[in-house]
Design a protein around this motif. Structure first.
Motif, PDB file in Angstrom:
ATOM      1  N   PRO A 172       0.823  -1.211   0.000  1.00  0.00           N
ATOM      2  CA  PRO A 172       0.000   0.000   0.000  1.00  0.00           C
ATOM      3  C   PRO A 172       0.858   1.261   0.000  1.00  0.00           C
ATOM      4  CG  PRO A 172       0.085  -0.928   2.199  1.00  0.00           C
ATOM      5  CD  PRO A 172       0.824  -1.884   1.305  1.00  0.00           C
ATOM      6  N   ALA A 221       5.357  -1.250   3.122  1.00  0.00           N
ATOM      7  CA  ALA A 221       4.444  -0.150   2.808  1.00  0.00           C
ATOM      8  C   ALA A 221       5.269   1.057   2.394  1.00  0.00           C
ATOM      9  CB  ALA A 221       3.551   0.195   3.999  1.00  0.00           C
ATOM     10  N   ASP A 244      -3.056   5.389  -1.507  1.00  0.00           N
ATOM     11  CA  ASP A 244      -4.143   4.436  -1.284  1.00  0.00           C
ATOM     12  C   ASP A 244      -4.882   4.719   0.011  1.00  0.00           C
ATOM     13  OD1 ASP A 244      -3.418   2.959  -3.625  1.00  0.00           O
ATOM     14  OD2 ASP A 244      -1.805   2.025  -2.480  1.00  0.00           O
ATOM     15  N   ALA A 333      -5.359  -2.204   4.013  1.00  0.00           N
ATOM     16  CA  ALA A 333      -4.757  -2.598   2.737  1.00  0.00           C
ATOM     17  C   ALA A 333      -5.299  -3.937   2.264  1.00  0.00           C
ATOM     18  CB  ALA A 333      -3.230  -2.651   2.878  1.00  0.00           C
ATOM     19  N   LEU A 338      -5.107  -4.525  -2.954  1.00  0.00           N
ATOM     20  CA  LEU A 338      -4.324  -3.709  -3.883  1.00  0.00           C
ATOM     21  C   LEU A 338      -3.500  -4.587  -4.806  1.00  0.00           C
ATOM     22  CD1 LEU A 338      -3.120  -1.080  -1.267  1.00  0.00           C
ATOM     23  CD2 LEU A 338      -4.984  -0.829  -2.912  1.00  0.00           C
TER      24      LEU A 338
END
Length: 709
Positions: A172, A221, A244, A333, A338
């Motif tokens: 993410p 991340a 995101d 996430a 994603l």
């Protein structure tokens, strides 16, 4: 073997179309000839077969030398291009296809190709021979339909969405937003175990940063750290558009502030979920419930109050409850699922761009699709690069960057701007085509805007001209004289003006400074002109431009080489270096205020009440004198005076005499009585009047410009 023959002269038209002349010699031989400029016919072969019909089929060379027809000067010129079809040749010749077929039988007699209307002729010599045989000359041009296609398709565009089977999970991208000094950078330092906040000037973040963090759970991340100062609104908006999840940091002691609400609006405009981190809970006396209620009043309802927005109370400084925040991020996430396509052409966005004095032009890119590798050719805005070096957020060299990975790219020919879309192209040639196309588009837009400004100026000029013309006609034979000599027609502009040159360390900082300068609205009193701006160190060219325009160079977070600094001092150019943005803005405000003309200001000195009006003898005349008592401040002999009767000012002027106990004095203090005589002997004061003593002083003016912080 050649021999002379008697030839029957035929019309030139017949000669062009049939390519043969009939010999008058006994027998049925036909000979191929060449018509030259001297109108002579020369024999090249006598071994041709007799034509079977008016439409000849083929000519058998049988090893004999053939001389083709050369068009005469002055004939029609047609445009040809590569890979023409038979129909296209007929179109440019303005003839039917059968004519081209006949010419091809002679021009390409050694080939077994069966020609049709849509047959593409790849050999350019055959195309040229057909044109010559048809009695025309040629010139090489571009394919007309290709020009239109290239004009429409020269720009690089993103690829279509990838098929579902090509998508792979990706980390993410989390954007940390909030008000200034609410602990955003401290929170990131706690997550990645660094100390970036200690290196920031003024204790505030002034750049957007992209970092790849490995969380304690092992998940990866990407975090974007955005500035919270009001001047960096464009950076916050850019971070919200390419993320995101937005982590909204709110200090528990300050609560909801201006940039907090702005961050909420940007996140909603980008349609990304929001996760609230209530920071600084370690401070005594904080009220978390009050912060939650304040967020709810602005439409952000947290789970504790029955909403759907997660709110985690943390302390970045004491590293409290950070694991809970990380778990919430991982859960969010996972819910978003994603994915991205790691194959195909690269797509991404420029997070920041800058010029390093040692390594040159660099840009931080967040890869959104594809895999960026060394040697890739990418375009972004007005710049393009062939990737030479890739560095991750830790400063280590890497070979590739997958989706959702921030990477520093070196190898830029021209520096892009922050926020530009990054697209991979096939080759450097293609990148140059894209740059030319975009440059032409910018020039077209500039021409349109310039044309609009020209039309406005022209209409204003026409209106003034018609007005003067009507005035001139109304005067008849009486003409107005020119005002002064012709040299006075050129007048210098003496309006106060501040010219500035802005140099910044990164493109985002320059963008923020320019956005602030665009809010200037006090042009009627003093003008603010931006001469030039750029990213990187101050250069000798900047000094030359500043000297020509009498400008001040404002350098933000950049160094000035010693040699350039010496040149600036020698040229009398002022160089102002700052590393905190609000101090730079304050310096600009001070320079604007210094260029405003000083204004006269009335400074009160004292006040007195008139007790009695009487006359005294001065020589042979009686002059009026007012007996007064000073009730405020002091009265000064050489100051200015104003007499107020009721609500009206009945006199303004100076004193002719000030006495105390028959002694001429220069000052009367509070609660002292005195006699005042004004310069105007005809002015008679009355008991109850108020005498105000004041002086006029020059004070500096201040610009009314408010940049908003």
């Amino acid at each position: 073997m050649f021999r002379s023959v008697m030839l029957k002269w035929l019309p030139l038209k017949h000669f062009k179309n049939e390519y043969f002349l009939q010999a008058a010699e006994t027998g049925k031989d036909y000979t191929k000839i060449l018509w030259n400029n001297k109108r002579h016919l020369s024999v090249s072969s006598i071994s041709f077969k007799k034509r079977k019909s008016s439409e000849e089929k083929a000519v058998e060379n049988q090893g004999k030398r053939v001389i083709r027809y050369a068009p005469k000067a002055g004939t029609e010129v047609v445009g040809i291009w590569r890979n023409m079809t038979v129909q296209e040749i007929a179109n440019v010749l303005k003839k039917d296809v059968d004519h081209v077929f006949k010419a091809l039988e002679f021009a390409d007699k050694n080939s077994d190709t069966y020609y049709k209307e849509d047959t593409v002729i790849h050999n350019p010599q055959i195309i040229r021979d057909v044109i010559k045989i048809s009695g025309c000359r040629f010139r090489i041009i571009a394919r007309p339909d290709e020009d239109i296609d290239k004009e429409q398709n020269k720009d690089a565009v993103p690829a279509p969405p990838a098929p579902p089977e090509a998508l792979r999970p990706r980390p993410p991208v989390v954007c940390v937003m909030g008000h200034v000094d609410h602990g955003k950078t401290t929170l990131l330092d706690a997550l990645r175990d660094t100390s970036v906040v200690d290196t920031e000037f003024g204790g505030i973040t002034q750049h957007i940063g992209a970092f790849e963090v490995t969380l304690p759970s092992g998940e990866r991340a990407t975090f974007l750290d955005t500035p919270g100062h009001a001047a960096f609104g464009a950076m916050r908006s850019r971070g919200a558009r390419c993320t995101d999840v937005v982590v909204l940091v709110v200090a528990a002691d300050d609560g909801v502030m201006a940039q907090t609400l702005e961050s909420v609006r940007m996140a909603r405009a980008a349609d990304v979920p929001i996760l609230v981190a209530i920071n600084k809970i370690d401070k005594p006396g904080v009220n978390i419930d009050k912060t939650l209620r304040s967020l709810a009043q602005h439409g952000l309802l947290c789970e504790a109050l029955g909403g759907d927005v997660q709110a985690i109370a943390v302390s970045a400084l004491k590293r409290l409850h950070l694991d809970t925040l990380v778990e919430a991020l991982i859960l969010q996430a996972q819910l978003m699922d994603l994915k991205a396509d790691p194959g195909g052409y690269v797509e991404g966005v420029v997070i920041e761009a800058f010029v390093d004095p040692r390594t040159g032009k660099q840009a931080t890119i967040l890869v959104q699709r594809g895999t960026l590798r060394k040697g890739c050719v990418i375009v972004a805005g007005n710049g393009w690069a062939k990737v030479r070096v890739l560095q991750n957020s830790a400063g280590l060299s890497v070979e590739s960057a997958s989706p959702a990975t921030p990477v520093l790219v070196m190898g830029w020919r021209e520096l892009p701007s922050a926020g530009d879309t990054v697209l991979e192209v096939e080759s450097e040639k293609r990148a140059n085509e894209v740059m030319r196309w975009r440059h032409n588009q910018r020039m077209k837009e500039k021409q349109e805007s310039d044309l609009e400004a020209i039309n406005i100026k022209e209409s204003e000029h026409q209106a003034i001209y018609k007005q003067k013309l009507a005035q001139k006609r109304s005067l008849g034979r009486f003409r107005t004289r020119q005002e002064g000599p012709r040299q006075k027609m050129i007048q210098e502009d003496d309006h106060p003006t501040l010219s500035v040159i802005v140099k910044g360390d990164v493109d985002g900082s320059v963008e923020a400074i320019l956005d602030i300068l665009e809010t200037y609205d006090d042009h009627e009193r003093v003008r603010l002109e931006l001469v030039s701006y750029g990213v990187g160190q101050v250069t000798p060219n900047d000094v030359e431009v500043a000297q020509a325009f009498n400008a001040i160079i404002y350098a933000f977070n950049v160094e000035c080489p010693p040699g350039v600094a010496r040149d600036a001092r020698a040229a009398g150019v002022q160089l102002a270096q700052h590393n905190v943005i609000y101090k730079l803005v304050d310096a600009v405000r001070d320079q604007l205020s210094a260029r405003l003309p000083r204004r006269r200001h009335e400074e009160p000195l004292g006040e007195a009440n008139v007790l009695q009006q009487f006359h005294v003898s001065e020589g042979k005349k009686k002059v009026p004198v007012a007996g007064c008592r000073c009730v405020k401040g002091s009265l000064v002999r050489n100051a200015l005076y104003r007499v107020v009767r009721g609500q009206d000012v009945v006199y303004e002027g100076k004193l002719a005499s000030m006495k105390h106990l028959k002694e001429e004095v220069t000052t009367i203090k509070r609660d002292m009585e005195c006699g005042l005589r004004f310069e105007d002997p005809n002015f008679i004061m009355q008991p109850g009047d108020t005498v105000v003593c004041y002086k006029m002083v020059d004070v500096s003016s201040t610009t009314s410009w408010d940049p908003g912080f």
